[in-house]
Design a protein around this motif. Sequence first.
Motif, short mmCIF file in Angstrom:
data_model
loop_
_atom_site.label_atom_id
_atom_site.label_comp_id
_atom_site.label_asym_id
_atom_site.label_seq_id
_atom_site.Cartn_x
_atom_site.Cartn_y
_atom_site.Cartn_z
N HIS A 273 0.74 -1.09 -0.12
CA HIS A 273 0.06 0.05 0.34
C HIS A 273 0.40 0.89 -0.22
O HIS A 273 0.97 1.72 0.90
N TRP A 276 0.97 7.18 0.38
CA TRP A 276 0.12 7.31 1.90
C TRP A 276 -1.23 8.16 1.39
O TRP A 276 -2.41 8.62 2.53
N ASP A 278 -3.89 6.98 0.40
CA ASP A 278 -4.53 6.18 0.40
C ASP A 278 -4.51 5.40 2.32
O ASP A 278 -5.64 5.06 2.25
N ILE A 279 -3.61 6.19 3.07
CA ILE A 279 -3.63 5.48 4.15
C ILE A 279 -4.12 6.66 4.99
O ILE A 279 -4.45 8.03 6.04
N GLU A 280 -5.10 6.01 5.95
CA GLU A 280 -6.09 7.03 6.94
C GLU A 280 -5.50 7.09 7.95
O GLU A 280 -5.48 8.10 8.92
N TRP A 321 6.79 6.60 4.52
CA TRP A 321 5.17 6.03 3.46
C TRP A 321 5.10 7.58 2.39
O TRP A 321 5.61 7.44 1.26
N VAL A 367 -2.49 -1.20 9.16
CA VAL A 367 -2.96 -0.01 8.71
C VAL A 367 -4.80 0.15 7.77
O VAL A 367 -5.20 -0.51 7.40
N THR A 369 -7.00 1.81 5.46
CA THR A 369 -6.63 2.58 4.31
C THR A 369 -8.33 2.90 3.56
O THR A 369 -8.87 1.98 4.45
N THR A 370 -8.27 3.44 2.73
CA THR A 370 -9.13 3.65 1.77
C THR A 370 -10.75 2.34 1.36
O THR A 370 -11.43 2.39 1.57
#
Length: 447
Positions: A273, A276, A278-280, A321, A367, A369-370
């Motif tokens: 992944h 960044w 896409d990382i919440e 990231w 993590v 993600t979306t």
Amino acid sequence: MVEVRNRRWTGLAEHHREQLRLLLVDALALAAAGTASRDAQRVLAGLRAVGGGEVAVPWTDLRLSAPTAVVATSTLIHAWDFDDTHDEAVVHTASVVVPTVLAAAATAGADGARVADGLVTGVHLLSRLARMTGPRPGVIRTAGLGSLAAAASAATVWGLPDNQVEHAMALSLGAALAPGTRQAVVDGSVAKRIQPGLAAQFGITAAAMAAQGVEGPKGWLSGEFGLTPGSGARWDDLFSGEFEGSWVALKPYPACRYTHAALAAAEDLRDRHPHWADIEQVRVHVPKGSAYELVSRPYEDRGAPLVDAQFSIPWQLAALWVTGRYDLSTLHGGDLDNPDIAAAAARVTVEQDLPASAVMTGARVEVRTTSGSHTTEAPMPGAEGTSWETLTRKVESCLRVAAHDDPARATVELRQLAEHLPELDAPGLVAALRRCAPTTSDRNERR
């Protein structure tokens, strides 16, 4: 006379000798990278100001007295906090032992075999003493026990008999287990980079006194106020069992070793992944305990960004990231001042909810993600050993930071030094060190 175990190169198994070869190459390459550290440059300037001598400091034009040269070389090795760690004893062995054996050899014209014996003795003793004493409040054990290991290393290089080696260690007791050493880490001070060298400076000085017949307290090890009070431990006990170098790991990341498992797990997730955006959220799970508490705090720049970053899991994972990497170039380049990394670090939380561990151990990273949540775990990387291939990549990265004109060639030369060390006579050792870790002037002449 029966030879004491874990004191001589010839008494080690071949795989243990190979570990020490790797350690020596790692240390000398790190010393090269240390010359690019502004903090280390200031330390060297301060040491130059108090007087010169005859001992060459690798990769520089400095010649200092032996005790001062030990501080200089140690600071270079430890400048980026990229040096080895014994994962159970929690000590950096090379930043104490390598500068000491090189300085001791230079003062006495010792050959490579004596230097190799000093490496064996110092690496084993520093690790063994740290495991025997265990963690102490306020103590960084590298600094707290480095004087004793340095004393034994120097005395061994000088060929002193065992009773004088022990007296050298006993005389070093005055610099042992200072409970204020850990404050440097708590405050994010670069003083942490200097402490191993100052300890080793004390140790080599104590060894010089022991060589002249000065004796230390008999109860230095197990007396009422010794290192291990009431334990009954004796000199011979320090060298029993397995060679402690078996558990010394060469760091894959320039950071506090307690962050390494989280970094390894995060790298795996980052590869899957990478974006960044896409990382919440990133959540890191590490063991309970005060040691991990230092690296688990939310990131804060307290005026020493290098140290703050190296002791911050949130900052390191954010850098991983945001920039796609966490390595020596992260610290040496402009990333320490990158506001995007500092902002991203706020989305990385660390929870100390894994069982407390007496040794450095693994971590779990999650993590969100979306597209959902993803988790991976990683053991402590490097604990299983380091290959020459892996070390070569690290060494070449160190030499690039040092602006070396031919890192590949220099890496080969460093390996040749390590492989032939016990065979070198005194002049051969001096020549090999000058070739493998040349002065600034020599490097300029080669260009």
